[in-house]
Design a protein around this motif. Structure first.
Motif, PDB file in Angstrom:
ATOM      1  N   ALA A  40      44.079  51.478  44.755  1.00  0.00           N
ATOM      2  CA  ALA A  40      42.889  50.631  44.732  1.00  0.00           C
ATOM      3  C   ALA A  40      43.082  49.483  45.716  1.00  0.00           C
ATOM      4  N   LYS A  43      46.019  46.785  45.643  1.00  0.00           N
ATOM      5  CA  LYS A  43      46.995  47.197  44.637  1.00  0.00           C
ATOM      6  C   LYS A  43      47.958  48.234  45.215  1.00  0.00           C
ATOM      7  N   SER A  62      46.289  55.271  31.678  1.00  0.00           N
ATOM      8  CA  SER A  62      44.934  54.807  31.978  1.00  0.00           C
ATOM      9  C   SER A  62      43.936  55.952  32.147  1.00  0.00           C
ATOM     10  N   LYS A  86      35.248  55.171  35.302  1.00  0.00           N
ATOM     11  CA  LYS A  86      35.057  53.742  35.124  1.00  0.00           C
ATOM     12  C   LYS A  86      35.156  53.060  36.485  1.00  0.00           C
ATOM     13  N   GLU A  88      37.005  50.775  37.357  1.00  0.00           N
ATOM     14  CA  GLU A  88      38.416  50.560  37.690  1.00  0.00           C
ATOM     15  C   GLU A  88      39.114  51.812  38.201  1.00  0.00           C
ATOM     16  N   ASP A  89      38.436  52.943  38.177  1.00  0.00           N
ATOM     17  CA  ASP A  89      38.978  54.158  38.783  1.00  0.00           C
ATOM     18  C   ASP A  89      38.717  54.204  40.291  1.00  0.00           C
TER      19      ASP A  89
END
Length: 115
Positions: A40, A43, A62, A86, A88-89
């Motif tokens: 990501a 990250k 996760s 999501k 966050e994926d």
């Protein structure tokens, strides 16, 4: 020449699904473990899932219960079915394989999950 080519990334709404594929070519014998990683923005790259040649799987906490890794040894192809996505994926997803003790990587495919 060894090559890994991913496909299937794209833009999807939260709660939606995508299926990633990765086809390996140029390998002269059987591929050992196959992996999906993701990175990501801002990250570190993280392991999402792995599958052995015999089909044993492991998942990051996760994604457990939402993602499924599979492979077709005859086609040297692995898949990542991603459900209930999501925001966050959102990441670049990379496939990787372990072959004779060395890791080989694809160039990545972008998955964007909108809220």
């Amino acid at each position: 020449q060894v090559q890994l080519v991913e496909s299937g990334g794209g833009l999807v709404q939260a709660g939606g699904s995508l299926r990633l594929s990765c086809t390996a070519s140029g390998f002269r014998s059987s591929i050992d473990d196959m992996y999906w990683y993701r990175q990501a923005p801002g990250k570190q790259r993280e392991l999402v899932a792995s599958i052995s040649r015999g089909g044993s799987t492991n998942y990051a906490d996760s994604v457990k219960g939402r993602f499924t890794i599979s492979r077709d040894n005859a086609k040297n192809t692995e898949y990542l079915q991603m459900n209930s996505l999501k925001p966050e994926d959102t990441a670049v997803y990379y496939c990787a394989v372990l072959y004779w003790g060395m890791y080989y990587w694809g160039e990545g495919t972008l998955v964007t999950v909108s809220s």
